[in-house]
Design an enzyme around this catalytic site. Structure first.
Site, PDB file in Angstrom:
ATOM      1  N   GLU A 174      15.071   6.772  12.119  1.00  0.00           N
ATOM      2  CA  GLU A 174      15.192   8.155  11.665  1.00  0.00           C
ATOM      3  C   GLU A 174      14.759   9.109  12.768  1.00  0.00           C
ATOM      4  O   GLU A 174      15.376  10.143  13.014  1.00  0.00           O
ATOM      5  CB  GLU A 174      14.379   8.370  10.379  1.00  0.00           C
ATOM      6  CG  GLU A 174      15.007   7.617   9.211  1.00  0.00           C
ATOM      7  CD  GLU A 174      14.388   7.881   7.844  1.00  0.00           C
ATOM      8  OE1 GLU A 174      15.039   7.538   6.855  1.00  0.00           O
ATOM      9  OE2 GLU A 174      13.267   8.404   7.764  1.00  0.00           O
ATOM     10  N   ASP A 305      -0.003   0.327  -0.321  1.00  0.00           N
ATOM     11  CA  ASP A 305       0.129  -0.421   0.945  1.00  0.00           C
ATOM     12  C   ASP A 305      -1.013  -1.391   1.192  1.00  0.00           C
ATOM     13  O   ASP A 305      -0.825  -2.460   1.777  1.00  0.00           O
ATOM     14  CB  ASP A 305       0.148   0.564   2.130  1.00  0.00           C
ATOM     15  CG  ASP A 305       1.524   1.158   2.368  1.00  0.00           C
ATOM     16  OD1 ASP A 305       2.427   0.892   1.548  1.00  0.00           O
ATOM     17  OD2 ASP A 305       1.685   1.907   3.345  1.00  0.00           O
ATOM     18  N   GLN A 323       7.714   3.349  -3.418  1.00  0.00           N
ATOM     19  CA  GLN A 323       7.964   2.939  -4.806  1.00  0.00           C
ATOM     20  C   GLN A 323       6.949   1.914  -5.347  1.00  0.00           C
ATOM     21  O   GLN A 323       6.387   2.129  -6.434  1.00  0.00           O
ATOM     22  CB  GLN A 323       9.396   2.417  -4.957  1.00  0.00           C
ATOM     23  CG  GLN A 323      10.385   3.489  -5.365  1.00  0.00           C
ATOM     24  CD  GLN A 323       9.975   4.247  -6.622  1.00  0.00           C
ATOM     25  OE1 GLN A 323       9.520   3.673  -7.610  1.00  0.00           O
ATOM     26  NE2 GLN A 323      10.112   5.560  -6.592  1.00  0.00           N
TER      27      GLN A 323
HETATM   28  C1  LIG Z   1       6.624   7.827   9.142  1.00  0.00           C
HETATM   29  C2  LIG Z   1       6.716   7.083   7.832  1.00  0.00           C
HETATM   30  C3  LIG Z   1       7.920   7.077   7.144  1.00  0.00           C
HETATM   31  C4  LIG Z   1       8.017   6.412   5.926  1.00  0.00           C
HETATM   32  N1  LIG Z   1       9.216   6.429   5.253  1.00  0.00           N
HETATM   33  C5  LIG Z   1       9.304   5.833   4.053  1.00  0.00           C
HETATM   34  C6  LIG Z   1      10.508   5.903   3.301  1.00  0.00           C
HETATM   35  O1  LIG Z   1      11.505   6.498   3.733  1.00  0.00           O
HETATM   36  N2  LIG Z   1      10.532   5.306   2.063  1.00  0.00           N
HETATM   37  C7  LIG Z   1       9.445   4.648   1.568  1.00  0.00           C
HETATM   38  O2  LIG Z   1       9.502   4.155   0.446  1.00  0.00           O
HETATM   39  N3  LIG Z   1       8.305   4.562   2.252  1.00  0.00           N
HETATM   40  C8  LIG Z   1       8.207   5.123   3.489  1.00  0.00           C
HETATM   41  N4  LIG Z   1       7.035   5.054   4.187  1.00  0.00           N
HETATM   42  C9  LIG Z   1       5.933   4.250   3.634  1.00  0.00           C
HETATM   43  C10 LIG Z   1       5.192   5.014   2.554  1.00  0.00           C
HETATM   44  O3  LIG Z   1       4.875   6.303   2.997  1.00  0.00           O
HETATM   45  C11 LIG Z   1       3.936   4.223   2.195  1.00  0.00           C
HETATM   46  O4  LIG Z   1       4.337   2.960   1.723  1.00  0.00           O
HETATM   47  C12 LIG Z   1       3.140   4.940   1.119  1.00  0.00           C
HETATM   48  O5  LIG Z   1       2.640   6.166   1.624  1.00  0.00           O
HETATM   49  C13 LIG Z   1       1.991   4.062   0.624  1.00  0.00           C
HETATM   50  O6  LIG Z   1       1.251   4.787  -0.323  1.00  0.00           O
HETATM   51  P1  LIG Z   1      -0.313   4.556  -0.480  1.00  0.00           P
HETATM   52  O7  LIG Z   1      -0.736   5.442  -1.584  1.00  0.00           O
HETATM   53  O8  LIG Z   1      -0.599   3.124  -0.541  1.00  0.00           O
HETATM   54  O9  LIG Z   1      -0.937   5.063   0.902  1.00  0.00           O
HETATM   55  P2  LIG Z   1      -0.877   6.525   1.613  1.00  0.00           P
HETATM   56  O10 LIG Z   1       0.246   7.327   1.068  1.00  0.00           O
HETATM   57  O11 LIG Z   1      -0.900   6.205   3.047  1.00  0.00           O
HETATM   58  O12 LIG Z   1      -2.239   7.174   1.167  1.00  0.00           O
HETATM   59  C14 LIG Z   1      -3.495   6.680   1.572  1.00  0.00           C
HETATM   60  C15 LIG Z   1      -4.523   7.796   1.447  1.00  0.00           C
HETATM   61  O13 LIG Z   1      -5.812   7.237   1.637  1.00  0.00           O
HETATM   62  C16 LIG Z   1      -6.597   8.111   2.434  1.00  0.00           C
HETATM   63  N5  LIG Z   1      -7.610   7.279   3.083  1.00  0.00           N
HETATM   64  C17 LIG Z   1      -7.431   6.180   3.845  1.00  0.00           C
HETATM   65  N6  LIG Z   1      -8.601   5.641   4.215  1.00  0.00           N
HETATM   66  C18 LIG Z   1      -9.565   6.425   3.677  1.00  0.00           C
HETATM   67  C19 LIG Z   1     -10.982   6.387   3.717  1.00  0.00           C
HETATM   68  N7  LIG Z   1     -11.660   5.419   4.352  1.00  0.00           N
HETATM   69  N8  LIG Z   1     -11.658   7.373   3.079  1.00  0.00           N
HETATM   70  C20 LIG Z   1     -11.012   8.363   2.427  1.00  0.00           C
HETATM   71  N9  LIG Z   1      -9.664   8.436   2.352  1.00  0.00           N
HETATM   72  C21 LIG Z   1      -8.944   7.474   2.961  1.00  0.00           C
HETATM   73  C22 LIG Z   1      -5.584   8.726   3.401  1.00  0.00           C
HETATM   74  O14 LIG Z   1      -6.053   9.963   3.891  1.00  0.00           O
HETATM   75  C23 LIG Z   1      -4.360   8.875   2.500  1.00  0.00           C
HETATM   76  O15 LIG Z   1      -4.310  10.129   1.876  1.00  0.00           O
HETATM   77  C24 LIG Z   1       6.907   5.719   5.406  1.00  0.00           C
HETATM   78  C25 LIG Z   1       5.691   5.736   6.101  1.00  0.00           C
HETATM   79  C26 LIG Z   1       5.602   6.412   7.307  1.00  0.00           C
HETATM   80  C27 LIG Z   1       4.298   6.432   8.049  1.00  0.00           C
END
Ligand SMILES: Cc1cc2nc3c(=O)[nH]c(=O)nc-3n(C[C@H](O)[C@H](O)[C@H](O)COP(=O)(O)OP(=O)(O)OC[C@H]3O[C@@H](n4cnc5c(N)ncnc54)[C@H](O)[C@@H]3O)c2cc1C
Length: 427
Positions: A174, A305, A323
């Site tokens: 992308e 994740d 998702q």
């Molecule tokens: C550039 C990019 C493009 C992407 N494109 C896609 C896509 O097109 N489609 C798709 O499905 N997925 C995509 N993804 C993947 C998707 O964004 C992730 O799978 C998703 O964000 C995971 O959600 P999560 O809630 O597990 O973690 P995150 O959304 O990463 O949230 C984790 C949160 O935890 C907080 N955190 C972490 N450690 C600590 C700590 N020690 N103390 C306090 N806070 C903390 C962070 O600040 C963050 O807000 C992409 C990822 C990236 C980086």
């Protein structure tokens, strides 16, 4: 942390990403106290970070204040905090703002960039996992062109105009597509005194195809789209080092560039105290059972994740995508309430809604369960889905208006060096 103890059980959630927010929403208006901790006071819509890096969108349009998302929820507390450690024996977390006891703990800390132990690459390359990193990249790209104007050394000028992206997953391709469009539509207008046709964009992929998790058709079509845009795709090539000037690989290939973007992988963002090797799988993800309980604990859960839930279909764990994170957050909300009421929890079943990626204007690939398509229609579907999942009416409107404007005007107005970026190189 100044959070009163009430008669309700306290659920502490670490992370306000897709998983943490969907869990918190599910727990709203329930008889539990919810404490959400995040090191940022906003939720980041990571799938559109590449548009911030390439000046297509302002960062504000893909971020949303966590307090605003949850403002109407009673029994809800947010604290801006970096959690440094978890003491499971005392049911306590330790953060930079203090300590907090929990009854139930949910780790939703997501992932971080994986450099596979190469400290030189880590120091000298650019990552794109957070908004500040995307803004750094935006600045660096623009600064490189400003610098290219000033040098009479052809070799140096070309290196400033070359971009090497490591990783042929959705993020890498992308970004490559967006850079190619900038090269074609914007650079000649902005830098008429530079021969911007010499700018090169390379995508390096260690395996034999790009978009590995998607269908063969999507992978091939994405490669065709990139080729049409003038992007060089190198497959079966592994980057071994980057000293800030030269990218070396496991073959004879080398690349001269001032900008290496590392999009080659992520690993779980683990927290001290819950990072023992036997709790984790490859990629530092916490092993969880079908109820998202972390291996060996009954009151500690992980979603998104950071969680590795293995099943027959996904022997290496569910994909690290939005998702699974959203669905796990929602399901855990329901399960936590059942668990507290001592009712049996429901096993998580992932509903695979497919995958998609866009390679540029009118070019996208979409794999749904029973239907795979590419091209203009896929591009509309990609836009609709991303608008739908963005949080906040204002953000949706701003992104939509920007996209329409950029489409009609072939433009990207946010090409601003607001915060200059300088790399401190490591050899
Ligand atoms: C550039 C990019 C493009 C992407 N494109 C896609 C896509 O097109 N489609 C798709 O499905 N997925 C995509 N993804 C993947 C998707 O964004 C992730 O799978 C998703 O964000 C995971 O959600 P999560 O809630 O597990 O973690 P995150 O959304 O990463 O949230 C984790 C949160 O935890 C907080 N955190 C972490 N450690 C600590 C700590 N020690 N103390 C306090 N806070 C903390 C962070 O600040 C963050 O807000 C992409 C990822 C990236 C980086």
């Amino acid at each position: 942390m100044n959070i009163p103890r009430t008669s309700y059980p306290r659920i502490v959630i670490i992370g306000g990403g897709f998983a943490g927010i969907s869990l918190a929403k599910k727990l709203s208006k329930q008889e539990v106290q919810v404490v959400l901790l995040d090191k940022h006071n906003y939720h980041t819509f990571q799938p559109l970070l590449y548009q911030v890096s390439t000046g297509g969108l302002e960062p504000d349009s893909i971020a949303y204040p966590i307090r605003k998302i949850l403002k109407d929820f009673p029994n809800f507390h947010f604290r801006l905090a970096h959690v440094d450690e978890i003491e499971t024996t005392n049911n306590k977390i330790i953060a930079d703002i203090g300590e907090l006891k929990y009854d139930y703990l949910v780790i939703a800390s997501g992932s971080k960039t994986n450099y596979f132990g190469n400290e030189t690459i880590k120091a000298n390359s650019m990552a794109m996992k957070t908004i500040p990193q995307s803004l750094n990249l935006r600045s660096l790209i623009l600064e490189n062109f400003e610098e290219a104007l000033l040098t009479s050394d052809l070799h140096e000028r070309n290196a400033l105009m070359n971009f090497v992206i490591v990783g042929g997953g959705p993020t890498g391709i992308e970004l490559a597509g967006a850079l190619a469009e900038i090269k074609k539509g914007i650079l000649p207008k902005d830098y008429p005194d530079l021969d911007t046709r010499l700018a090169q964009i390379h995508v390096i992929q260690s395996s034999d195809c790009i978009l590995k998790g998607m269908s063969d058709k999507a992978s091939q079509k994405a490669e065709d789209f990139l080729e049409k845009l003038g992007v060089n795709v190198w497959k079966n090539v592994r980057v071994t080092n980057y000293d800030g000037k030269t990218v070396t690989t496991n073959s004879d290939l080398t690349f001269e560039t001032a900008t290496l973007i590392w999009a080659a992988g992520v690993m779980g963002a683990t927290i001290k105290g819950l990072d023992a090797a036997d709790l984790m799988t490859r990629g530092n993800r916490l092993l969880v059972n079908e109820f998202n309980q972390v291996k060996g604990f009954s009151n500690v859960f992980a979603v998104g994740d950071i969680a590795c839930m293995v099943n027959e279909e996904f022997p290496e764990g569910l994909p690290m995508m939005a998702q699974p994170a959203i669905q796990q957050g929602e399901q855990l909300g329901e399960n936590l309430l059942r668990f507290i009421e001592q009712k049996p929890m429901k096993p998580f079943v992932y509903k695979d809604k497919g995958a998609m990626a866009t390679i540029g204007r009118n070019k996208a690939v979409v794999d749904l369960k029973n239907f795979k398509f590419q091209g203009v229609f896929a591009w509309y579907v990609w836009m609709f889905v991303h608008l739908f999942f963005l949080i906040g009416f204002r953000n949706r409107m701003v992104v939509f208006v920007n996209w329409v404007y950029n489409y009609i005007r072939f433009d990207r107005e946010a090409r601003l060096i607001i915060r200059p970026f300088k790399k401190k190189l490591k050899s």
